[in-house]
Design a protein around this motif. Sequence first.
Motif, PDB file in Angstrom:
ATOM      1  N   GLU A 123       0.833  -1.207   0.000  1.00 50.67           N
ATOM      2  CA  GLU A 123       0.000   0.000   0.000  1.00 50.67           C
ATOM      3  C   GLU A 123       0.871   1.261   0.000  1.00 50.67           C
ATOM      4  N   LYS A 124       1.959   1.243   0.769  1.00 54.84           N
ATOM      5  CA  LYS A 124       2.860   2.401   0.829  1.00 54.84           C
ATOM      6  C   LYS A 124       3.518   2.642  -0.528  1.00 54.84           C
ATOM      7  N   ARG A 126       2.450   1.713  -3.415  1.00 57.31           N
ATOM      8  CA  ARG A 126       1.433   2.126  -4.376  1.00 57.31           C
ATOM      9  C   ARG A 126       1.103   3.613  -4.216  1.00 57.31           C
ATOM     10  N   LYS A 127       1.040   4.101  -2.965  1.00 62.45           N
ATOM     11  CA  LYS A 127       0.737   5.513  -2.728  1.00 62.45           C
ATOM     12  C   LYS A 127       1.891   6.406  -3.161  1.00 62.45           C
ATOM     13  N   ASP A 128       3.127   5.918  -2.986  1.00 62.93           N
ATOM     14  CA  ASP A 128       4.299   6.714  -3.353  1.00 62.93           C
ATOM     15  C   ASP A 128       4.498   6.781  -4.863  1.00 62.93           C
TER      16      ASP A 128
END
Length: 129
Positions: A123-124, A126-128
Amino acid sequence: MVPQGAPTSTSIANLVFHPIDQKLIKVCEKSNITYSRFIDDLTFSSKEDFKNIIPELLKIIVDSSFRISAKKTFYKTRKVVITGVEVGVNSFNVPKKVITKLNDQNLSQQQINGINGYIEYIEKVRKDK
């Protein structure tokens, strides 16, 4: 065979694979195929069908004295799971089976923590992106 888990394993694999990478990259560039490798997991992707190139790619690998795992080799035109990540067109996600696995009552706390850590990492990233 490269020892699994040793700190040097990835570097050794990169050195061993370098000549093969160069041959595969040359074929892929001519055919608009993106080639990537994570240790010994090779991935080829393209917006266009490239089934006709597969025999040439496989020959390069086999001629370099590497074995191909039939159960890990496939050709897909939709989302695919690569090294534990669901990859689609301009996206990647945690596979649903990983999230579902959290409901398994037989998991230890350590296993639950590991799965949650994996999910948080994906998730991290993907957000970055």
